[in-house]
Design an enzyme around this catalytic site. Structure first.
Site, PDB file in Angstrom:
ATOM      1  N   HIS A 106     -12.355  -0.238   4.877  1.00 15.31           N
ATOM      2  CA  HIS A 106     -10.989  -0.530   5.325  1.00 15.31           C
ATOM      3  C   HIS A 106     -10.894  -0.397   6.852  1.00 15.31           C
ATOM      4  O   HIS A 106     -11.617   0.391   7.448  1.00 15.31           O
ATOM      5  CB  HIS A 106     -10.000   0.448   4.677  1.00 15.31           C
ATOM      6  N   ASP A 145      -6.114   3.686  -8.185  1.00 10.42           N
ATOM      7  CA  ASP A 145      -7.345   3.996  -7.462  1.00 10.42           C
ATOM      8  C   ASP A 145      -7.789   5.418  -7.788  1.00 10.42           C
ATOM      9  O   ASP A 145      -7.381   6.380  -7.144  1.00 10.42           O
ATOM     10  CB  ASP A 145      -7.097   3.814  -5.950  1.00 10.42           C
ATOM     11  N   ASP A 203      -0.875  -1.656  -4.301  1.00  7.77           N
ATOM     12  CA  ASP A 203      -2.229  -1.543  -3.760  1.00  7.77           C
ATOM     13  C   ASP A 203      -2.599  -0.058  -3.638  1.00  7.77           C
ATOM     14  O   ASP A 203      -1.828   0.734  -3.084  1.00  7.77           O
ATOM     15  CB  ASP A 203      -2.233  -2.220  -2.376  1.00  7.77           C
ATOM     16  N   GLY A 245     -11.278  -4.258   1.916  1.00 10.57           N
ATOM     17  CA  GLY A 245     -11.867  -4.132   3.250  1.00 10.57           C
ATOM     18  C   GLY A 245     -12.472  -5.438   3.731  1.00 10.57           C
ATOM     19  O   GLY A 245     -13.495  -5.454   4.418  1.00 10.57           O
ATOM     20  N   ALA A 246     -11.832  -6.557   3.383  1.00 16.07           N
ATOM     21  CA  ALA A 246     -12.438  -7.864   3.676  1.00 16.07           C
ATOM     22  C   ALA A 246     -12.103  -8.399   5.074  1.00 16.07           C
ATOM     23  O   ALA A 246     -12.698  -9.390   5.512  1.00 16.07           O
ATOM     24  CB  ALA A 246     -12.026  -8.880   2.618  1.00 16.07           C
ATOM     25  N   SER A 288       0.858  -1.191   0.000  1.00 17.06           N
ATOM     26  CA  SER A 288       0.000   0.000   0.000  1.00 17.06           C
ATOM     27  C   SER A 288       0.900   1.249   0.000  1.00 17.06           C
ATOM     28  O   SER A 288       2.125   1.139   0.061  1.00 17.06           O
ATOM     29  CB  SER A 288      -0.865   0.005   1.265  1.00 17.06           C
ATOM     30  N   ASN A 330      -8.845  -8.598  -0.645  1.00 16.71           N
ATOM     31  CA  ASN A 330      -7.746  -7.878   0.000  1.00 16.71           C
ATOM     32  C   ASN A 330      -7.830  -7.957   1.525  1.00 16.71           C
ATOM     33  O   ASN A 330      -8.861  -7.628   2.105  1.00 16.71           O
ATOM     34  CB  ASN A 330      -7.800  -6.398  -0.398  1.00 16.71           C
TER      35      ASN A 330
HETATM   36  O1  G3H Z   1      -6.328  -2.819   0.021  1.00 15.23           O
HETATM   37  C1  G3H Z   1      -6.292  -3.467   1.099  1.00 15.23           C
HETATM   38  C2  G3H Z   1      -7.492  -3.982   1.753  1.00 15.23           C
HETATM   39  O2  G3H Z   1      -8.630  -3.395   1.178  1.00 15.23           O
HETATM   40  C3  G3H Z   1      -7.425  -3.915   3.246  1.00 15.23           C
HETATM   41  O3  G3H Z   1      -8.658  -4.145   3.870  1.00 15.23           O
HETATM   42  O4  G3H Z   1      -8.366  -3.186   6.157  1.00 15.23           O
HETATM   43  O5  G3H Z   1     -10.146  -4.853   5.699  1.00 15.23           O
HETATM   44  O6  G3H Z   1      -7.785  -5.561   5.708  1.00 15.23           O
HETATM   45  P1  G3H Z   1      -8.733  -4.451   5.429  1.00 15.23           P
HETATM   46 ZN    ZN Z   2      -8.153  -1.540  -0.162  1.00 13.96          ZN
END
Ligand code: G3H
Ligand code: ZN
Length: 283
Positions: free
Chosen positions: A179, A103, A81, A208-209, A49, A229
């Site tokens: 996220h 993005d 990312d 945001g999984a 990221s 992700n």
């Molecule tokens: O791009 C990275 C993910 O979207 C991070 O998501 O904060 O739920 O692990 P997370």
């Molecule tokens: Zn993300």
């Protein structure tokens, strides 16, 4: 082996499973993710990221990532990312990333299309695949902050037009995830996801999984999500293990004895995700 993100995602789409994209910030995290993939024979996407690049340095991440991928028998993609500027994308491609995300979700629809097309033009001739984002995913991802009231679900018509006009290889969509750590139970808009995936062939990405229930993740995969992700859940596994070591051994001064257990905890967390995503044994 290092392969493009597209290769991994198209295979996953065919096999009806999802591949985890895990965020990397240092050597221990990287090794844990790739070792996990090797041990369960799963393809994997490692990604950095904006915060990860700032912390470790783009060159370090690129060289470490390429080394880890070259040593692995399973397919590994190295992804940028949430790339936000064109020159950084170009630097990542020059340093051997096999996938990039641009993005442009903060921009207008037309601006997002324009920047994504520009990235596709430089990436594709280098066999680098491109993920774009449409709709705004709320929460904080390192330097990228989206307030809840600004979050916007992806419109299926726009998604169809977007992939048609940009020729991107993967599309991150906003269907209710965020996220970071969730305050309540996230509610995913499966009807929207279903509508989007019935309209487009491009592999869909769930950001945001972390913190999303196993049931919801499996349902999302059955509705066409192929890249998932995960960052926050790995941070939690890693830091809980560090806290545990230091609680039990407050006088420990050897970084290897502090980070070693954190690395194995993270590896276990990655394996559990791979199991959940159905990518185990698919390498
Ligand atoms: O791009 C990275 C993910 O979207 C991070 O998501 O904060 O739920 O692990 P997370
Ligand atoms: Zn993300």
């Amino acid at each position: 082996m290092l392969v493009s993100g597209k290769e991994i995602l198209q295979e996953a789409k065919r096999g009806k499973y999802a591949v985890g994209a895990f965020n990397v910030n240092n050597m221990e995290i990287l090794q844990a993710i790739v070792e996990a993939a090797e041990e369960v024979n799963s393809p994997v996407i490692i990604q950095a990221s904006q915060g990860g690049l700032k912390y470790a340095g783009l060159e370090y991440i690129a060289e470490m990532g390429k080394l880890a991928a070259a040593q692995a028998k399973v397919p590994v993609a190295l992804n940028l990312d949430h790339g936000t500027d064109f020159s950084q994308v170009v630097r990542c491609i020059r340093h051997g990333f096999s996938a990039v995300m641009i993005d442009g979700s903060q921009m207008s629809f037309e601006e997002n299309i324009a920047i994504t097309k520009k990235v596709v033009e430089v990436a594709h001739p280098n066999n680098v695949s491109v993920e774009a984002e449409l709709g705004k995913i709320s929460g904080v991802e390192d330097d990228v902050v989206v307030a809840e009231h600004d979050a916007l679900m992806t419109d299926p018509d726009e998604a169809a037009e977007f992939v048609e006009r940009t020729n991107c290889d993967a599309l991150a969509i906003a269907i209710g995830t965020a996220h970071g750590v969730y305050k309540g139970e996230p509610k995913l808009d499966f009807q929207r996801l279903n509508e989007i995936s019935s309209r487009i062939d491009t592999p869909l990405v769930l950001h945001g999984a972390s913190g999303v229930s196993d049931d919801a993740i499996q349902k999302a995969i059955s509705y066409g999500i192929v890249k998932i992700n995960i960052d926050t859940d790995l941070r939690i596994a890693f830091s809980n293990a560090v806290k545990e070591v230091l609680k039990n051994h407050p006088d420990e001064i050897d970084p290897r004895k502090i980070l070693g257990p954190a690395k194995s905890a993270l590896k276990d967390a990655v394996k559990a995700k791979m199991e959940l995503f159905g990518s185990v044994g698919r390498a």
